[in-house]
Design a protein around this motif. Structure first.
Motif, short mmCIF file in Angstrom:
data_model
loop_
_atom_site.label_atom_id
_atom_site.label_comp_id
_atom_site.label_asym_id
_atom_site.label_seq_id
_atom_site.Cartn_x
_atom_site.Cartn_y
_atom_site.Cartn_z
N GLY A 34 2.33 3.70 3.52
CA GLY A 34 2.62 2.32 3.20
C GLY A 34 3.93 1.84 3.78
O GLY A 34 4.65 2.59 4.46
N SER B 257 1.17 -2.30 -4.26
CA SER B 257 1.50 -3.48 -3.46
C SER B 257 2.01 -4.61 -4.37
O SER B 257 1.38 -4.91 -5.39
CB SER B 257 0.28 -3.99 -2.68
OG SER B 257 -0.17 -3.04 -1.74
N HIS C 116 0.82 -1.22 0.00
CA HIS C 116 0.00 0.00 0.00
C HIS C 116 0.86 1.28 0.00
O HIS C 116 0.57 2.23 0.72
CB HIS C 116 -0.96 -0.01 1.19
CG HIS C 116 -1.82 -1.23 1.26
ND1 HIS C 116 -2.79 -1.52 0.32
CD2 HIS C 116 -1.82 -2.26 2.15
CE1 HIS C 116 -3.37 -2.67 0.62
NE2 HIS C 116 -2.80 -3.14 1.72
N SER D 92 2.24 4.74 -1.20
CA SER D 92 1.87 5.95 -1.95
C SER D 92 2.98 6.98 -1.78
O SER D 92 3.70 6.98 -0.77
CB SER D 92 0.55 6.52 -1.43
OG SER D 92 -0.52 5.63 -1.64
N GLN E 139 -0.67 4.53 -10.63
CA GLN E 139 -1.45 3.44 -10.09
C GLN E 139 -1.05 2.12 -10.72
O GLN E 139 -0.66 2.06 -11.89
CB GLN E 139 -2.95 3.68 -10.32
CG GLN E 139 -3.47 4.92 -9.61
CD GLN E 139 -4.96 5.12 -9.80
OE1 GLN E 139 -5.54 4.66 -10.77
NE2 GLN E 139 -5.60 5.80 -8.86
N SER F 51 0.13 5.66 -5.99
CA SER F 51 -1.08 5.50 -5.19
C SER F 51 -1.35 4.02 -4.91
O SER F 51 -1.65 3.25 -5.83
CB SER F 51 -2.30 6.11 -5.91
OG SER F 51 -2.12 7.49 -6.12
N ASP F 52 -1.17 3.62 -3.66
CA ASP F 52 -1.57 2.30 -3.17
C ASP F 52 -0.95 1.15 -3.98
O ASP F 52 -1.65 0.29 -4.52
CB ASP F 52 -3.09 2.18 -3.16
CG ASP F 52 -3.59 1.05 -2.29
OD1 ASP F 52 -2.90 0.71 -1.31
OD2 ASP F 52 -4.65 0.48 -2.59
#
Length: 233
Positions: free
Chosen positions: A64, A29, A10, A12, A221, A26-27
């Motif tokens: 994150g 993983s 996660h 960012s 993203q 953004s996020d």
């Protein structure tokens, strides 16, 4: 299955300039396991190099967590990040970043001098990595006496000499013509075949397809991951 070498959870990254927020990542993983060759792909400006900078401890996430070799990298002091970089992370950039006044051998040896490795060990390891990248015969030459492809091979040797856990490459073929670009990629594939863990950023689909797995970014993203249909031996 063994624990991942790298765990990104996660993550960012937000840059603040003149009261304007730019969301570079953004996020995000993903995991990378020992011995994998993972490519991070996407168009220019999608956050690829920002992500690689976080993996290389040159930058820190806004949110994150990032774990390397079982140790969390979040919250490390600058001095601790420097120590981890020097011992566990090898870098190759689009620009070769070789020191013009130093020979090939001296450029490759420099990280070991910073790490206070003994002279005898430095000699052994420098010769070993120069042989591995096919540049032992150029050990006493200067960067200005080498082609772009040869300079990049020296940069790869310098990244390998510390025997890092993870090898990070940021557009390593970006400043090379097609012939030299393919030669560098063949070298990276050979190193991977010998057990090296590699994470490479590239916008060139010809080269990202050579990895075991592709992590795709768009506008900061994560838009998916895939296994290439075709790998060139």
């Amino acid at each position: 299955m063994t624990s991942p070498l790298i765990q990104v959870e996660h993550v960012s990254k937000v840059f603040l300039t003149d009261e304007v927020e730019t969301h570079a990542l953004s996020d995000i993983s993903f995991n990378i396991h020992q011995g994998e060759f993972v490519c991070i792909a996407g168009p220019s400006g999608c956050g690829k190099s920002t992500l690689l900078s976080i993996l290389g401890l040159l930058d820190t996430p806004t949110k994150g967590s990032y774990t390397l070799n079982g140790r969390t990298m979040t919250g490390l002091s600058p001095a601790e990040r420097t120590r981890v970089r020097g011992s566990q992370i090898g870098f190759v950039f689009q620009s070769f970043n070789l020191i013009a006044e130093m020979t090939v051998k001296e450029n490759v040896e420099l990280p070991l001098q910073y790490a206070r490795v003994t002279a005898a060990e430095r000699h052994t390891r420098v010769n070993e990595v120069l042989e591995a990248v096919g540049m032992a015969h150029r050990a006493n030459h200067y960067p200005s006496q080498l082609s772009g492809g040869q300079q990049q091979r020296v940069a790869v040797a310098r990244a390998l000499v510390s025997r890092p856990a993870i090898f990070l490459a940021d557009e390593p073929t970006g400043n090379l013509d097609s012939t030299h670009g393919h030669a560098v990629m063949e070298l990276l594939q050979r190193l991977h075949g010998n057990g090296s863990t590699i994470c490479m950023v590239s916008h060139d689909e010809r080269f990202t397809e050579l990895g075991d797995r592709i992590i795709r970014l768009r506008d900061g993203q994560q838009v998916g991951a895939s296994v290439p249909d075709l790998k060139i031996a």
